[in-house]
Design a protein around this motif. Sequence first.
Motif, short mmCIF file in Angstrom:
data_model
loop_
_atom_site.label_atom_id
_atom_site.label_comp_id
_atom_site.label_asym_id
_atom_site.label_seq_id
_atom_site.Cartn_x
_atom_site.Cartn_y
_atom_site.Cartn_z
N ILE A 1 41.36 44.81 40.33
CA ILE A 1 40.18 45.38 41.14
C ILE A 1 39.01 44.57 40.61
CG2 ILE A 1 38.70 47.07 41.41
CD1 ILE A 1 41.12 49.17 41.15
N LEU A 2 39.03 44.34 39.12
CA LEU A 2 37.78 43.58 38.67
C LEU A 2 37.83 42.10 39.10
CD1 LEU A 2 35.58 43.54 36.67
CD2 LEU A 2 37.07 43.01 34.87
N LYS A 3 38.78 41.45 39.18
CA LYS A 3 39.09 40.28 39.49
C LYS A 3 38.33 40.06 41.11
CE LYS A 3 42.06 36.22 40.21
NZ LYS A 3 43.38 35.75 39.82
N SER A 4 38.76 41.01 41.91
CA SER A 4 38.47 40.97 43.37
C SER A 4 36.88 41.26 43.40
CB SER A 4 39.38 42.09 44.23
OG SER A 4 38.71 42.40 45.37
N ALA A 5 36.41 42.31 42.84
CA ALA A 5 35.12 42.60 42.73
C ALA A 5 34.22 41.22 42.35
CB ALA A 5 34.81 43.78 41.84
N GLN A 6 34.51 40.62 41.12
CA GLN A 6 34.09 39.45 40.91
C GLN A 6 33.96 38.42 41.84
OE1 GLN A 6 36.06 38.67 37.16
NE2 GLN A 6 34.54 39.70 35.65
N ALA A 7 35.19 38.09 42.62
CA ALA A 7 35.15 37.14 43.45
C ALA A 7 34.31 37.53 44.69
CB ALA A 7 36.69 37.09 44.21
N GLN A 8 34.19 38.83 45.12
CA GLN A 8 33.35 39.43 46.18
C GLN A 8 31.87 39.21 45.71
OE1 GLN A 8 34.14 43.21 47.42
NE2 GLN A 8 32.57 43.54 48.85
N ALA A 9 31.61 39.49 44.49
CA ALA A 9 30.12 39.24 43.86
C ALA A 9 29.71 37.80 43.77
CB ALA A 9 30.17 39.80 42.44
N ALA A 10 30.40 36.79 43.83
CA ALA A 10 30.17 35.59 44.12
C ALA A 10 29.57 35.04 45.19
CB ALA A 10 31.42 34.50 43.93
N SER A 11 29.76 35.88 46.25
CA SER A 11 29.19 35.63 47.59
C SER A 11 27.67 36.44 47.77
CB SER A 11 30.19 35.86 48.62
OG SER A 11 30.39 37.48 48.81
N LEU A 12 27.62 37.12 46.91
CA LEU A 12 26.18 38.15 47.06
C LEU A 12 25.48 37.98 46.24
CD1 LEU A 12 28.13 41.58 47.17
CD2 LEU A 12 27.21 40.34 48.82
N GLY A 13 25.38 36.71 45.29
CA GLY A 13 24.56 36.33 44.30
C GLY A 13 24.45 36.70 42.78
#
Length: 850
Positions: free
Chosen positions: A647-659
Amino acid sequence: MTAEIRQFETHPGPGHMATPQLRTLVVCDIADSTALVERMGDQNAANIIRKHDRLARALVEQHRGREIDKTDGFLLMFERPIQAAAFALDYQRGLKHMSAAEGVVVRARVGIHMGDVVIWENASDDVSRGAKPIEVEGLVKPVAARLAQLARPQQILMSSAAAGIAHRAEGELGAKAAERVHWKTHGRYRFKGLPEAIEVVEVGEDEVAPLHAPKSVRTAKRILPWWRRPLTLMAEAAMLLIAVGVTTWFLLQSPPTLAFAARDWVVVGNLHNLTGDKLYDQSVDSALRISLEQSQYVNVLPELSVQQTLQRMELDPDKTDVNRAIGAQVALREGVRALILPTVADVGGRVRVTAEVIDPNTQATVYSVSADGIGAQSVLPSLDSVSKQLRGKLGEALAMVSKQSQPLAQVATPDLNALKAYSLGERAYDTADFKDAEAYLTEALRIDSHFALAHVALAKIFTAEDLPAKAIQEIQAAQTDRARLTTRDALYVEAMAATYVAPKQSLEKWRLLASVYPDFFSGLNEYAYFLWEYANRYTQAIPYLEQALSRKNPHTAGTSYLLGALYTEAGQYRDALHEFAQSVAGGLHTQNGYYASAYAAQRKFKEAAMVLKRGKLSGTNSFDISVSSICIAMALDQGDLRETKAILKSAQAQAASLGPRFVGRYEGIGLSLHALDGTPIKEQAAALTNYIDREQKVLANARLADRAELKFQIVLAAYLAAHASDVKLAKDALASAGKASNEDTPVLDNLRNVAQAEIARASGNPQKAIAILKPLLDGSELYITHAALMDADADAHDEDSAMDELRWLLSHRGQAYMEFNIEQMLAPFNVATADIAARRVAGKYSVKGL
């Protein structure tokens, strides 16, 4: 809905009531039942009563009702008034046929009323001891009983509220039946034990029903018009009029003829436009609302609340005209004191604006006020005059009317086209149609670029869409035209602006708004939310949300959801689950992260997973990612390291597109867990060094709206560096975040003190750390404060105090999950700390392997 929530709603525990539901109750009472027994004897009368009961129960089933209680007659419950009326008509007709067949006269009185009732099922053990399977309580029950007592034999009496809705659905009775049915109003009756008089309506058929006004009885007295009263009463009325006239002469102000008090509510009905000019549609009634809302004496029921009430009445809000009859029913249902009906007409070449004040109980016009002028440009000044007259008639002091009133052209717009576009934009916003709302509001500003209320409405949209830069731009535009805002709206804009530039000061501004306008639900909600987000003062915020849980608040679903979160942090899990269930029932759809936390904090992970599964994405990525913190915490809480990392890895990947702000948040979560999972100190220090360097660069170029979170991330890294014994890195990080300033929040100040204490502890001075931390313990401190204090107490060899902190951490799992800090960034760290506390209290001191 899980079984636990369903059980909670059906079988409320001590101190909790089931949710009120709109139902129609029917009371049937056999007339002269005692005389029937005396005349026929016990056995014969019992046979007749059994046949009566079979008839009634068959009709109840046919019309989809439910039997609640049984004595000489029945207490019955129906979903809709038309079902109750159809049952009663068939029941009276059936009794007439039964009487003819049996050769004995059996007649009944029927009373019908509609309103909110509380329904619950009795436990099976109680039922086995003689209790009824289902209980129904509410004011509806005694009113229906009073109507039945008032009725003549064979008569069906309904309250006007129930009759009005049933009459509109008369077609459901069938064409032939509808031809035989008559609806007859018998005037107002004052019932014993009830505070307000009730308009009584009879429904009945030829050759069955009396269709005559019932006589006054001991428990109900008919209110006659003055011209039908005895002459002595007329003389008294004349004397009273003289007295009132003399008083008026001296006071120069008529007392209100409606029982209206400060902070009472009014409903503004739909405009009756007699001019044929569609420009006035929606703009005039919207302008009247804006004008009346300047008052601290009169409250206006929000338009969205009116629409929601119409839906509960099974009416289509888009197709229903809120006229005298409908508006009166809305007012009665919502406990509103008066209905105001605006009219605009062309009279002798002049445009006349009129407002009638209607008593919802009688639907009679109490008084009307008007003003007129030449052309469309006269409408807004006329509305100003009408509004002032209305407020004076309702009892507001004339001095306050003058003090709190500004012309509509000043506090809204002088252009009716702009006002109409604004009104359409507000309606679109209420249905979460942000695209159309933005288009309408932009058009309003194209027509009048200084329309400050339209800027405020756009700021709300951009805030909801997580577009802070655009929101700030609209707020600043509204502030530039502050003179074009009402006092209340100006306070609201000042508080909104401060949330972005001076969060600490904003709390005082929100408090001022909530105290001056205690019935302004947006102000109550916002103040409670920011008390929680900025200061973690959730116990102080809860009463404001409880106050906002009014049926007059059109956004109670959102209020309930936020209240559920605060109850969770407070450890009031039962209350929290109730509010979350209420929010779902109210139509609020979220990812259910907060909802799941109320279960997870109790280690009910199966229920939490079910709630999360039912959650729905908002479609805004910056909002949807926020549930990740809670999901990480839940996986960690269950000891599932693989799921935690995934879950943490997925969130970090998603965060990369948000800033960068989002990247820092989820990388910071990972670093906080390294502080507890046995990651080597050197490895932690290297990762923290890189993290702090990047965060410092981001902060240097950050927009104002992002600075508080970025500072929080750096200060957290300073704490983690000190926790890893790298005092120099910790001090450098803390210095780079800067000293406390207006742009900081109390929560950030708290974390800064925790970092300073951890630096002192890591420097070998646990007593200094304790001295820094203990003054923070005022009930609003962050969960991490107690974790740091536990470590400081342990280093100071104060085992008893350290154990006290362990127990505190273990007993505040709700706060571990639900504390806002920065979008629950600390939730995984907090929950891991709570788990460590549980193992330490149990005597298992190893913290590795988390």
